[in-house]
Write an enzyme that holds these catalytic residues in place. Structure first.
Site, PDB file in Angstrom:
ATOM      1  N   GLY A   1     -17.821  30.445  -2.809  1.00 28.33           N
ATOM      2  CA  GLY A   1     -18.590  29.928  -1.611  1.00 28.33           C
ATOM      3  C   GLY A   1     -17.939  28.538  -0.773  1.00 28.33           C
TER       4      GLY A   1
ATOM      5  N   ARG B   1     -23.656  13.737   3.997  1.00 34.61           N
ATOM      6  CA  ARG B   1     -25.180  13.417   3.824  1.00 34.61           C
ATOM      7  C   ARG B   1     -25.723  12.403   4.403  1.00 34.61           C
ATOM      8  NH1 ARG B   1     -24.869  16.656  -1.804  1.00 34.61           N
ATOM      9  NH2 ARG B   1     -25.246  18.574  -1.169  1.00 34.61           N
TER      10      ARG B   1
ATOM     11  N   HIS C   1     -19.885  10.615  -8.067  1.00 34.31           N
ATOM     12  CA  HIS C   1     -20.590  11.774  -7.341  1.00 34.31           C
ATOM     13  C   HIS C   1     -21.567  12.776  -8.187  1.00 34.31           C
ATOM     14  CE1 HIS C   1     -20.197  14.846  -4.196  1.00 34.31           C
ATOM     15  NE2 HIS C   1     -19.707  15.680  -5.211  1.00 34.31           N
TER      16      HIS C   1
ATOM     17  N   MET D   1     -20.288  21.645   1.540  1.00 34.20           N
ATOM     18  CA  MET D   1     -19.281  21.071   0.815  1.00 34.20           C
ATOM     19  C   MET D   1     -17.946  21.449   1.479  1.00 34.20           C
ATOM     20  SD  MET D   1     -18.484  19.369  -1.741  1.00 34.20           S
ATOM     21  CE  MET D   1     -16.720  18.853  -1.113  1.00 34.20           C
TER      22      MET D   1
END
EC number: 1.1.1.37
Length: 312
Positions: free
Chosen positions: A11, A153, A177, A227
């Site tokens: 993805g 974000r 992270h 992402m």
């Protein structure tokens, strides 16, 4: 300039490959690799997009053909989070994948800049460093944990809260992270002020944003599209800096002077050889200072886990 994406059928990998095909500088090469047999087809699909970026896809156990001559390697291969998992639950599967791929990078394109996207980044970057060190090719100015998703974000959530344009913000995010190791420096945004409650709520939302997506997708995956965008932003910044553009700054998780932990995310000036300068994290608020001190044990344990995985 040649960029290789490892894990390109997933993805994140497909979103990243699409963005790179449309945004890499004219004349670049893009190389896609994944164990999945669909990968050459992903490359054919993307090859129909009319940009001057040559693209090839490779599948199977051997990543080396995809890596030959690569200047930048972005690694997103691995399993994704499911509801109820945190990033560290991914360690058992993803550690082995990263180790294997980095061994191939070490023998095929040892001078490439490497961006690790595969979670848990706090740990997988340490694995990569130890593998490269064992191979005698480790350059700490060329290995990055891609934390850009935390930055985009932060920019988005602050913009929403304060009625700003996200493109006008660039919130520095330091630490690691995952979870408490993610520390947005909200006190350093020029011209934006927060109440203590807003700082606490925003920090928590940024730290837990990955879980927000995992739960919203109801078992159907984790953050792949945002992402992919974050990884593309980082990869394109790296390419621009490698090609000689001045003043390119991005936060990433790298080996520094060890003041806080062996690996630490901080603002970096990028250049022709990777990291040109690790920039200071600046003055922290009392809240940020406390959060920084509170995360270091977790961060150091995550790093030790990666080191031990390679050296056991």
């Amino acid at each position: 300039m040649k960029v290789a994406v490892l894990g390109a059928a997933g993805g994140i990998g497909q979103a990243l490959a699409l963005l790179l095909k449309t945004q890499l500088p004219s004349g670049s090469e893009l190389s896609l690799y994944d164990i999945a047999p669909v990968t050459p087809g992903v490359a054919v699909d993307l090859s129909h997009i009319p940009t001057d970026v040559k693209i090839k896809g490779f599948s199977g156990e051997d990543a080396k053909p995809a890596l030959e001559g690569a200047d930048v390697v972005l690694i997103s291969a691995g399993v994704a989070r499911k509801p109820g998992m945190d990033r560290s639950d991914l360690f058992n599967v993803n550690a082995g994948i990263v180790k294997n791929l980095i061994q191939q990078v070490a023998t095929t394109c040892p001078k490439a800049c490497i961006g690790i996207i595969t979670n848990p980044v706090n740990t997988t970057v340490a694995i990569a460093a130890e593998v490269l060190k064992k191979a005698g090719v480790y350059d700490k100015n060329k290995l990055f944990g891609v934390t850009t998703l935390d930055i985009i974000r932060s920019n988005t959530f602050v913009a929403e809260l304060k009625g700003k344009k996200p493109a006008e913000l660039d919130v520095p995010v330091i630490g690691g992270h995952s979870g408490v190791t993610i520390l947005p420096l909200l006190s350093q945004i020029p011209g934006v002020n927060f109440t203590d409650q807003e700082v606490a709520d925003l920090t928590k939302r940024i730290q837990n944003a990955g879980t927000e997506v995992v739960e919203a997708k109801a078992g159907g995956g984790s953050a792949t599209l945002s992402m992919g965008q974050a990884a593309a932003r980082f990869g394109l910044s790296l390419v621009r800096a490698l090609q000689g553009e001045q003043g390119v700054v991005e936060c990433a998780y790298v080996e520094g002077d060890g003041e806080y932990a062996r690996f630490f995310s901080q603002p970096l000036l990028l250049g022709k050889n990777g990291i040109e300068e690790r920039k200071p994290i600046g003055t922290l608020s009392a809240y940020e200072q406390q959060a920084l001190e509170g995360m270091l044990d977790t961060l150091k344990k995550d790093i030790a886990l990666g080191e031990e995985f390679v050296n056991k």
